[in-house]
Design an enzyme around this catalytic site. Sequence first.
Site, short mmCIF file in Angstrom:
data_model
loop_
_atom_site.label_atom_id
_atom_site.label_comp_id
_atom_site.label_asym_id
_atom_site.label_seq_id
_atom_site.Cartn_x
_atom_site.Cartn_y
_atom_site.Cartn_z
N ASP A 49 11.59 11.36 -5.67
CA ASP A 49 11.77 9.98 -5.58
C ASP A 49 13.39 9.86 -5.33
O ASP A 49 13.50 10.89 -5.10
CB ASP A 49 11.23 9.97 -6.89
CG ASP A 49 10.89 8.28 -7.54
OD1 ASP A 49 11.93 7.10 -6.87
OD2 ASP A 49 9.93 7.94 -8.01
N ASP A 80 13.86 10.50 -0.14
CA ASP A 80 13.41 9.57 0.73
C ASP A 80 12.36 9.89 1.31
O ASP A 80 12.53 10.88 2.24
CB ASP A 80 14.20 8.69 1.11
CG ASP A 80 13.84 7.52 1.65
OD1 ASP A 80 12.08 7.11 2.21
OD2 ASP A 80 14.34 6.30 1.51
N SER A 105 4.31 -5.29 -3.62
CA SER A 105 4.73 -6.87 -3.76
C SER A 105 4.07 -7.22 -2.39
O SER A 105 5.38 -7.07 -1.50
CB SER A 105 6.39 -7.40 -4.25
OG SER A 105 6.55 -7.78 -3.86
N TYR A 168 2.66 -6.26 3.53
CA TYR A 168 1.57 -4.99 2.75
C TYR A 168 0.72 -4.88 2.57
O TYR A 168 0.81 -3.67 2.71
CB TYR A 168 2.24 -5.77 0.95
CG TYR A 168 1.63 -4.76 0.25
CD1 TYR A 168 2.37 -3.48 -0.46
CD2 TYR A 168 0.57 -4.83 -0.86
CE1 TYR A 168 1.80 -2.65 -1.38
CE2 TYR A 168 -0.11 -4.20 -1.72
CZ TYR A 168 0.56 -2.92 -1.88
OH TYR A 168 0.12 -2.22 -2.46
N ASN A 197 -5.02 -4.01 -9.07
CA ASN A 197 -3.64 -4.19 -10.46
C ASN A 197 -3.87 -3.41 -11.64
O ASN A 197 -4.54 -4.05 -12.54
CB ASN A 197 -4.25 -5.93 -11.04
CG ASN A 197 -4.48 -6.68 -10.01
OD1 ASN A 197 -5.25 -7.41 -8.87
ND2 ASN A 197 -3.02 -7.44 -9.56
N VAL A 212 2.17 -9.11 -12.48
CA VAL A 212 2.65 -10.81 -13.71
C VAL A 212 1.73 -9.78 -15.43
O VAL A 212 2.61 -10.31 -16.44
CB VAL A 212 1.25 -10.85 -12.84
CG1 VAL A 212 -0.69 -10.23 -13.25
CG2 VAL A 212 0.73 -12.82 -14.47
N ARG A 303 0.81 -18.30 -4.29
CA ARG A 303 1.16 -17.59 -3.52
C ARG A 303 0.88 -17.60 -2.05
O ARG A 303 0.31 -16.74 -2.26
CB ARG A 303 1.94 -16.15 -4.50
CG ARG A 303 2.87 -16.33 -5.67
CD ARG A 303 3.55 -14.95 -6.25
NE ARG A 303 2.52 -14.39 -5.86
CZ ARG A 303 2.24 -12.66 -6.83
NH1 ARG A 303 3.88 -12.29 -6.87
NH2 ARG A 303 1.45 -12.01 -6.30
N ASP A 306 -1.36 -14.18 -1.22
CA ASP A 306 -2.87 -13.81 -2.20
C ASP A 306 -3.68 -14.06 -2.26
O ASP A 306 -4.40 -15.04 -1.21
CB ASP A 306 -2.31 -14.57 -3.45
CG ASP A 306 -1.25 -13.55 -4.58
OD1 ASP A 306 -0.23 -12.63 -4.44
OD2 ASP A 306 -0.52 -14.52 -5.53
#
Length: 354
Positions: A49, A80, A105, A168, A197, A212, A303, A306
């Site tokens: 990480d 990385d 995101s 993305y 999600n 969310v 958005r 989306d």
Amino acid sequence: MADTSVYQQTCAQLRQSPRRWLVTGAAGFIGSHLVETLLQLGQTVRGLDNFSTGHRHNLAQVRDSVGQQAWRRFTLLEGDIRDAAACASACAGADIVLHQAALGSVPRSLREPQLYHDVNLGGFVCMLEAARAAGAGRLVYASSSAIYGDHPGLPKVEAAIGEPLSPYALSKRANELYAQLYGRCYGTEAVGLRYFNVFGPRQDPLGAYAAVIPRWLAAMLAGDTVRINGDGSTSRDFCYVANAVQANLLAATSVQRQAVNEVFNVAVNGRTSLLQLHAAMQAMVMEVRPGQQAPAPLHGGFRDGDVRHSQADISRAARLLGYAPTHELREGLRQTVAWYAAQQGATVAGGTQA
């Protein structure tokens, strides 16, 4: 609750014959849950990480959960995934690689497309090459439901995708194509998991790009107003993190040749609107915070990038991997609300958005 016999058998086999695992993004939301489960199963785990979105306190919570004896089987490399040397060092000796490190995101990717190309695509190829060179038996990687793009069909089936609506989404689709190419050209084994999600404890509620459920929970527990993007009719197939962990372990150990170098939906085959989600969460918050202020939500615009509706067909994962979700939305929400209520006021983090 679904029949989980295949997963139970997998866990029993791992306890009997431990393996060496690499988890990238180990300090993140899903990554830390993978580390926790693997250590509980007696596995030896290395984490990689760079802490750009992961958090050290996620790993501290894993340590406290599994105990010091199990924690001694975990080592952390700070590095990385865009760094070939870091990837090579992390993959050395690993039997299985669980690749979770990425930037999530959709909105942020629209603002920083070059960064998403560099991290999500360049970093993925770097990790693929390192795993191949190290002789890792299999790489399981996080893909996304964002891949379905503008395809209108519901529920989503793996073979029918549309045009990507964000950098993305495009980066995740490119990951799948590269994994399949490596399989054809080099004989490597990779399995992609299209997360829908995913939510649960340790998901970051802070920042402009928070998912969310943790964002709303933070507001509700503080008595603040929740903002809903659009009219609230947008729907999602919300998937508790334990289901994602199960899918990773099944994909990593499956002996079904048809599952290798393929992709699978990871969700519960449910469809919940944002208005339905808000009502369910608010009711659960009121149970743990009797008398808590519950202001009406505010509505903003939809958005950019989306997908309006999302629901997964999980029959292929069930058939080829033995995937059987253990947590439906309400059960997962109840555990998540309880965890955030207990953590209120602390920095709890590690987000991945699918």
